[in-house]
Design a protein around this motif. Structure first.
Motif, mmCIF file in Angstrom:
data_model
loop_
_atom_site.group_PDB
_atom_site.id
_atom_site.type_symbol
_atom_site.label_atom_id
_atom_site.label_comp_id
_atom_site.label_asym_id
_atom_site.label_seq_id
_atom_site.Cartn_x
_atom_site.Cartn_y
_atom_site.Cartn_z
ATOM 1 N N LYS A 60 2.199 -11.930 -0.955
ATOM 2 C CA LYS A 60 1.085 -10.983 -0.888
ATOM 3 C C LYS A 60 1.361 -9.827 0.075
ATOM 4 N N LEU A 61 2.122 -10.102 1.125
ATOM 5 C CA LEU A 61 2.536 -9.008 2.023
ATOM 6 C C LEU A 61 3.473 -8.053 1.293
ATOM 7 N N VAL A 62 4.466 -8.632 0.630
ATOM 8 C CA VAL A 62 5.486 -7.829 -0.044
ATOM 9 C C VAL A 62 4.888 -6.983 -1.174
ATOM 10 N N ASN A 63 3.912 -7.558 -1.917
ATOM 11 C CA ASN A 63 3.362 -6.787 -3.044
ATOM 12 C C ASN A 63 2.128 -5.957 -2.676
ATOM 13 N N GLY A 64 1.722 -6.009 -1.396
ATOM 14 C CA GLY A 64 0.636 -5.141 -0.938
ATOM 15 C C GLY A 64 -0.768 -5.689 -1.104
ATOM 16 N N GLU A 65 -0.897 -6.951 -1.565
ATOM 17 C CA GLU A 65 -2.243 -7.547 -1.650
ATOM 18 C C GLU A 65 -2.839 -7.758 -0.259
ATOM 19 N N LEU A 66 -1.976 -8.006 0.712
ATOM 20 C CA LEU A 66 -2.391 -8.094 2.110
ATOM 21 C C LEU A 66 -1.834 -6.892 2.855
ATOM 22 N N ASP A 67 -2.602 -6.382 3.811
ATOM 23 C CA ASP A 67 -2.110 -5.279 4.645
ATOM 24 C C ASP A 67 -1.249 -5.807 5.789
ATOM 25 N N PHE A 68 -1.718 -6.892 6.395
ATOM 26 C CA PHE A 68 -1.015 -7.534 7.511
ATOM 27 C C PHE A 68 -1.132 -9.037 7.313
ATOM 28 N N ALA A 69 -0.418 -9.786 8.159
ATOM 29 C CA ALA A 69 -0.604 -11.239 8.167
ATOM 30 C C ALA A 69 -0.292 -11.827 9.528
#
Length: 414
Positions: free
Chosen positions: A89-98
């Protein structure tokens, strides 16, 4: 206020500057540092993925306490099921940060932990506070620590299974380091599997593994449930070791630098709030125990966050090196040497086939400049040097000066 600021900042950004200025930022300094003009966050609402672990606390509390809004952003904590899911999700942009494993970010950056993508570490979220749990069955046979485990494995030969949480992550590296320091080759002498943190206890209960390394509260939970014992804490492997980080992609940092700075400042401040009193630690434990966050009992969290440890076999102790989120500013700087250490272990265990340019990679990933600006906004002291020296459990000193030699120096390696 300078003419430059008057003309270049929108009214909203001026108000924001005034608000943040109340926590100690000199507007003239601000103008000098942020030459582009407005430093208002480009993205006002951000999704931050987290795994149900105690060390997600500063991310959660920055949102729950409204500290994020002070810096002009709204943090939406998003509960995730596994580290692989966080990575995707980080790599595909679903999450902004983690809230994410240090070694996961580096693994993706160098292309060994999934699809290769430029990644960024904005800050360290915590030091210490993980552990290695061995099953009660092993403990009953004398395997209560590393030496006992090595002895049992030598006498009672079978396939022993241990779990970590992600192949390039922190828990894998602590587990391997500890096993190797006790004469057990984690690559040849055991089977190692990957299990998401919240599933560790259930898997041990049904006999799927002999031991695991994970963050809290899943080590203390195994003791409460009577199925496991604490063989060692990770702070006994490396005092004040780096653990989770605030991670994002290199692309996100380039596109939204002000947002990165604001979110980092808010989480630094939240970490300081947690560490500032016992009452705050207890309030944090009550908050994150909720089913929307860690989903466990408060007593599974609040003991070890206060440094009150038991090993499940009658031993209790007060550990001054318990999980810390701020520690007077010493925790949150993303030290270059910390990032480099994970790369040395990736090389040691054959995950990296060749030596990378350790320092160059760390400088690409760890966003020291953004961190310093965020720390200034949060009025947090910044350690003088982005390299630090540590002595690990086997007496070997890591200082980042000769990472190639260090990586090659271990007797037990892939």
């Amino acid at each position: 206020m300078t003419d430059f600021l008057k003309t270049s900042l929108s009214r909203r950004a001026v108000l924001h500057t005034a608000a943040v200025g109340a926590v100690g930022i000199n507007p003239a300094l601000r103008a000098a540092v942020y030459a582009q003009g407005s430093d208002a966050p480009e993205k006002k609402e951000v999704k931050i993925g987290f795994i149900p672990l105690t060390d997600c606390a500063s991310v959660v509390m920055a949102s729950v306490l409204g500290i994020d809004q002070k810096y002009g952003v709204k943090i939406i904590p998003t509960k995730e099921a596994s580290w692989a899911g966080v990575r995707d999700k980080l790599v595909n942009g679903e999450l902004d940060f983690a809230h994410v494993l240090y070694g996961l970010v580096y693994g993706v950056h160098v292309g060994i932990g999934g699809p290769k993508k430029d990644m960024a570490v904005l800050m360290t979220l915590n030091n210490n506070g993980q552990a290695i749990t061995l099953s009660k069955k092993l403990a009953d046979k004398g395997a209560v620590d590393g030496a006992g485990l090595a002895k049992l494995m030598a006498v009672e030969k079978r396939e022993y299974t241990f779990a970590q949480t992600f192949p390039t992550g922190t828990h894998a590296m602590w587990l391997y380091y500890w096993m190797a320091a006790n004469g057990i080759d984690p690559m040849q002498g055991a089977k190692v599997i990957t299990v998401p943190p919240p599933q560790m206890v259930a898997n041990m209960r049904v006999g799927n593994m002999d031991g695991y390394c994970v963050g809290e509260p899943w080590n203390h939970r195994a003791i409460i449930d009577g199925i496991g014992v604490t063989a060692t804490t990770t702070q006994d492997i490396w005092k004040d070791h780096p653990e989770k980080v605030l991670g994002t992609t290199g692309e996100f940092v380039k596109k939204y630098p002000n947002t990165c700075r604001a979110v980092t400042a808010a989480i630094i401040e939240a970490g300081r709030w947690i560490d500032s009193s016992l009452a705050n630690k207890n309030k944090m434990a009550e908050t994150i125990a909720d089913k929307s966050f860690v989903n466990t009992s408060v007593d599974a969290i609040n003991q070890r966050i206060l440094g009150r440890y038991q090993n499940g076999m009658g031993k209790t102790w007060d550990d001054p090196n318990h999980m810390k989120f701020y520690n007077e500013g010493a925790v949150t700087l993303p030290y270059l040497s910390d990032g480099m250490w994970f790369l040395t272990q990736h090389k040691r265990w054959g995950l990296l086939k060749e030596h990378p340019d350790y320092l160059a990679v760390a400088k690409q990933v760890n966003q020291i400049d953004i961190y310093k600006q965020a720390a200034a906004a949060a009025k947090a002291p910044v350690p003088k040097d982005a390299m630090r020296t540590s002595k690990l459990m086997d007496g070997v000193v890591w200082d980042g000066k000769d990472p190639k030699k260090y990586a090659d120096s271990f007797k037990v390696k892939a």
